[in-house]
Write an enzyme that holds these catalytic residues in place. Structure first.
Site, PDB file in Angstrom:
ATOM      1  N   GLU A  61       2.912  20.253  -9.010  1.00 32.87           N
ATOM      2  CA  GLU A  61       3.678  20.544 -10.232  1.00 32.87           C
ATOM      3  C   GLU A  61       2.824  21.454 -11.088  1.00 32.87           C
ATOM      4  O   GLU A  61       1.712  21.072 -11.486  1.00 32.87           O
ATOM      5  CB  GLU A  61       4.016  19.278 -11.021  1.00 32.87           C
ATOM      6  CG  GLU A  61       5.101  18.446 -10.396  1.00 32.87           C
ATOM      7  CD  GLU A  61       5.552  17.284 -11.284  1.00 32.87           C
ATOM      8  OE1 GLU A  61       5.580  17.439 -12.523  1.00 32.87           O
ATOM      9  OE2 GLU A  61       5.848  16.226 -10.717  1.00 32.87           O
ATOM     10  N   GLU A  69       2.611  10.749  -9.928  1.00 35.52           N
ATOM     11  CA  GLU A  69       1.892  10.538 -11.196  1.00 35.52           C
ATOM     12  C   GLU A  69       1.670   9.058 -11.497  1.00 35.52           C
ATOM     13  O   GLU A  69       1.961   8.591 -12.606  1.00 35.52           O
ATOM     14  CB  GLU A  69       2.632  11.224 -12.355  1.00 35.52           C
ATOM     15  CG  GLU A  69       2.613  12.729 -12.233  1.00 35.52           C
ATOM     16  CD  GLU A  69       3.130  13.473 -13.465  1.00 35.52           C
ATOM     17  OE1 GLU A  69       3.676  12.845 -14.387  1.00 35.52           O
ATOM     18  OE2 GLU A  69       2.988  14.716 -13.479  1.00 35.52           O
ATOM     19  N   GLU A  90      14.089  18.099  -8.797  1.00 37.54           N
ATOM     20  CA  GLU A  90      14.109  16.695  -9.215  1.00 37.54           C
ATOM     21  C   GLU A  90      15.503  16.333  -9.712  1.00 37.54           C
ATOM     22  O   GLU A  90      16.219  17.185 -10.255  1.00 37.54           O
ATOM     23  CB  GLU A  90      13.081  16.467 -10.347  1.00 37.54           C
ATOM     24  CG  GLU A  90      13.094  15.033 -10.874  1.00 37.54           C
ATOM     25  CD  GLU A  90      11.908  14.667 -11.772  1.00 37.54           C
ATOM     26  OE1 GLU A  90      11.061  15.550 -12.041  1.00 37.54           O
ATOM     27  OE2 GLU A  90      11.833  13.500 -12.185  1.00 37.54           O
ATOM     28  N   TYR A 135       0.815  21.487 -16.778  1.00 34.03           N
ATOM     29  CA  TYR A 135       1.741  22.344 -17.531  1.00 34.03           C
ATOM     30  C   TYR A 135       0.999  22.874 -18.753  1.00 34.03           C
ATOM     31  O   TYR A 135       0.172  22.170 -19.331  1.00 34.03           O
ATOM     32  CB  TYR A 135       2.963  21.536 -18.009  1.00 34.03           C
ATOM     33  CG  TYR A 135       3.807  20.988 -16.879  1.00 34.03           C
ATOM     34  CD1 TYR A 135       4.791  21.758 -16.284  1.00 34.03           C
ATOM     35  CD2 TYR A 135       3.618  19.682 -16.427  1.00 34.03           C
ATOM     36  CE1 TYR A 135       5.572  21.255 -15.252  1.00 34.03           C
ATOM     37  CE2 TYR A 135       4.393  19.164 -15.388  1.00 34.03           C
ATOM     38  CZ  TYR A 135       5.368  19.954 -14.813  1.00 34.03           C
ATOM     39  OH  TYR A 135       6.142  19.453 -13.791  1.00 34.03           O
ATOM     40  N   GLN A 195      10.193  23.608 -12.312  1.00 37.66           N
ATOM     41  CA  GLN A 195      10.982  23.238 -11.149  1.00 37.66           C
ATOM     42  C   GLN A 195      11.739  24.477 -10.705  1.00 37.66           C
ATOM     43  O   GLN A 195      11.357  25.581 -11.080  1.00 37.66           O
ATOM     44  CB  GLN A 195      11.882  22.074 -11.494  1.00 37.66           C
ATOM     45  CG  GLN A 195      11.062  20.844 -11.923  1.00 37.66           C
ATOM     46  CD  GLN A 195      11.866  19.549 -12.014  1.00 37.66           C
ATOM     47  OE1 GLN A 195      13.037  19.460 -11.702  1.00 37.66           O
ATOM     48  NE2 GLN A 195      11.194  18.488 -12.500  1.00 37.66           N
ATOM     49  N   ASN A 254       9.075  12.009 -12.016  1.00 38.68           N
ATOM     50  CA  ASN A 254       9.183  10.672 -12.619  1.00 38.68           C
ATOM     51  C   ASN A 254      10.389   9.917 -12.066  1.00 38.68           C
ATOM     52  O   ASN A 254      10.369   8.686 -11.964  1.00 38.68           O
ATOM     53  CB  ASN A 254       9.298  10.795 -14.138  1.00 38.68           C
ATOM     54  CG  ASN A 254       8.043  11.393 -14.769  1.00 38.68           C
ATOM     55  OD1 ASN A 254       6.963  11.349 -14.176  1.00 38.68           O
ATOM     56  ND2 ASN A 254       8.170  11.943 -15.962  1.00 38.68           N
TER      57      ASN A 254
HETATM   58  O1  AHR Z   1       8.576  18.212 -13.895  1.00 40.64           O
HETATM   59  C1  AHR Z   1       8.881  17.368 -14.975  1.00 40.64           C
HETATM   60  C2  AHR Z   1       8.082  16.072 -14.935  1.00 40.64           C
HETATM   61  O2  AHR Z   1       6.733  16.346 -15.192  1.00 40.64           O
HETATM   62  C3  AHR Z   1       8.040  15.342 -13.615  1.00 40.64           C
HETATM   63  O3  AHR Z   1       9.121  14.510 -13.434  1.00 40.64           O
HETATM   64  C4  AHR Z   1       6.784  14.532 -13.720  1.00 40.64           C
HETATM   65  O4  AHR Z   1       6.195  14.281 -12.476  1.00 40.64           O
HETATM   66  C5  AHR Z   1       5.905  15.354 -14.652  1.00 40.64           C
HETATM   67  O5  AHR Z   1       5.368  14.576 -15.650  1.00 40.64           O
END
Ligand code: AHR
Length: 499
Positions: free
Chosen positions: A292, A173, A27, A244, A349, A72
């Site tokens: 993600e 998202e 990203e 996450y 990432q 994002n």
């Molecule tokens: O990976 C970090 C962020 O986490 C990404 O930009 C977003 O899609 C998610 O909220």
């Protein structure tokens, strides 16, 4: 000693593994692109500014697909700013991360980079601040040969052959109130349907991913998937899931149970996909793109100090410890145990930003999570066998969690059988048995283990090998029976091969 057993039958095949389950994510965020994969002038950079020391580690990870450019970031992305002569590209503010984006690395540079690291692109379009028009223009630019405004523009930019990008995310998202151009489920379902339709009219060979929920705890979870898919089912192939985890209350045993939350998320999304399929009398399945996933919490406090409107600050630079590596292994095992429906996965990432690879001006190093990812990505090819586990459990917020996580993968072409296993027990070793008499003529070829006495041990540039794989011991394979001891808090790759 606590006992555990792994049970398989070579005829009980769950699914072939889609190699894209071992994908990652780049990203425009922090130092993932700038000072990560791209740093002109750095001694390790090639003539295009691509850091070759970083590229070498990415090739070691073996990442078949890479999602780009967000995240994002994509919800405010104007792709046209990122192509053409670099001197003419504008610097723009990015509201997602409150930074300035120089656009010196853009779409064509990304495509060049994919070739150097043997990965395929997974391109996201902006359905936040933009819509149909930009969606159809970008795919005309990337996938049409010539003879139209945008395909000829690409050629003017020095790229004669189309990029032929096959995999497209329809936004990112969009259920999240933090997202630029956040939408209701119905609004998003409609625009995803129309964008998917327009893009397939330009190139009918593409696959598309609709945005699912940003995590399992979103208040709109399930309603969102149901509404979105009810709108755009015919125009999409996958629904995304994002998740996450963090050890927020410093309870490591509970933290390691988090992969059970991922399992629940996957099972529930499959149920919704299939319910919508039934309602629509549809023929095709919608599969999952877990595009993600990772651990993300170590950098939360330091990120609050970042000065706005700077360029590529140190952002989301989580320093991972050994327990994070154990959870990453468990999350990968969880996805593989659903390989019949989870076809794409993106570790979020790839470099510097919540990443397995870190860079400085003087070097690169592997974070702890690099190792389980590389071991599973490189050795976890073939098909997944239904893997039954009998092991002691502990109570977690997900109910009864098993101390043992495991999956068995057969690679017929290589005559290999591979077991990935995590002993999550922080106190006790596990005595493991596995009846593999069906694999006559096989022998124990490799046993690699990731273990550290200190759950908080980390790798740094100065001490890059504090947490690293070692040769496993204490396992035997005799008369078709695998047995031995898995030490407490450890991850294993156990491989048998036809002699
Ligand atoms: O990976 C970090 C962020 O986490 C990404 O930009 C977003 O899609 C998610 O909220």
């Amino acid at each position: 000693m606590k006992q555990a057993a792994i049970m398989i039958d070579k005829h009980f095949i769950l699914s072939d593994i889609d190699e894209r389950i071992y994908g990652s994510f780049v990203e425009h965020l922090g130092r993932c692109v700038y000072e990560g994969i791209y740093q002109p002038g750095h001694p390790a950079a090639d003539e295009n500014g691509l850091r070759q020391d970083v590229a070498a580690l990415i090739r070691e990870l073996n990442v078949p697909v890479t999602r780009y450019p967000g995240g994002n970031f994509v919800s405010g992305y104007k792709w046209e700013d990122s192509v053409g002569p670099k001197a003419e590209r504008p610097s723009k503010i990015d509201l997602a991360w409150r930074v300035v984006e120089s656009n010196q690395f853009g779409l064509n540079e990304f495509m060049e980079w994919t070739k150097t690291v043997n990965t395929q692109p997974m391109m996201a379009i902006n359905l936040g601040t933009r819509g149909l028009e930009a969606a159809k223009n970008i795919i005309e630019y990337t996938n049409l040969e010539k003879g139209s405004y945008y395909s000829d523009l690409r050629r003017q930019h020095g790229v004669e052959k189309p990029h032929d990008i096959k995999l497209w995310c329809l936004g990112n998202e969009m259920d999240g109130p933090w997202q630029e151009g956040h939408k209701t489920a119905l609004e998003y379902g409609r625009i995803a349907e129309e964008a998917g339709k327009a893009m397939r009219l330009v190139d009918p060979t593409i696959e598309t991913v609709a945005c699912g929920s940003s995590n399992l705890d979103m208040p709109t979870f399930a309603f969102w998937e149901d509404t979105v898919l009810s709108q755009c089912y015919d125009q999409v192939d996958y629904i995304s899931t994002h998740q996450y985890y963090g050890n927020h209350d410093d309870n490591s045993q509970q933290y390691l149970a988090s992969s059970d939350g991922m399992d629940q998320f996957i099972r529930e999304v499959i149920a919704i996909c299939d319910a919508v399929k039934a309602k629509r009398r549809a023929k095709k399945n919608i599969n999952i793109s877990f595009d993600e996933w990772n651990v993300w919490y170590h950098s939360n406090e330091q990120d609050k100090q970042i000065e706005p409107w700077t360029q590529h600050p140190h952002q989301l630079e989580d320093v991972y410890n050994f327990e994070d590596a154990l959870l990453v292994a468990s999350m990968m095992i969880t996805m593989l145990r659903h390989a019949d429906r989870v076809k794409i996965g993106c570790l979020a990432q790839l470099v510097n930003v919540i990443a397995p690879i870190m860079t400085s001006d003087t070097g690169v190093w592997k974070q702890t999570i690099f190792y389980p990812f590389a071991m599973i990505s490189n050795q976890g090819r073939g098909h997944v066998l239904h893997t039954q586990i009998k092991a002691p459990t502990f109570e977690s917020r997900y109910g009864n969690s098993s101390y043992l996580d495991a999956v068995v993968i057969e690679n017929e072409a290589a005559d290999q059988l591979t077991i990935f296993a995590v002993n999550k027990d922080l106190a006790d070793d596990l005595e493991l048995t596995c009846d593999l008499r069906q694999y006559e003529g096989y022998c124990l070829d490799q046993h690699v283990m990731l273990h550290h006495d200190d759950l908080k041990a980390i790798n740094t540039e100065a001490a890059p090998d504090t947490v690293a794989p070692v040769a496993g011991k204490n396992l035997t394979f005799e008369n078709g029976h695998l047995s031995g001891m898995l030490p407490s808090q450890s991850f294993h790759m156990i491989q048998l091969k036809k002699a």
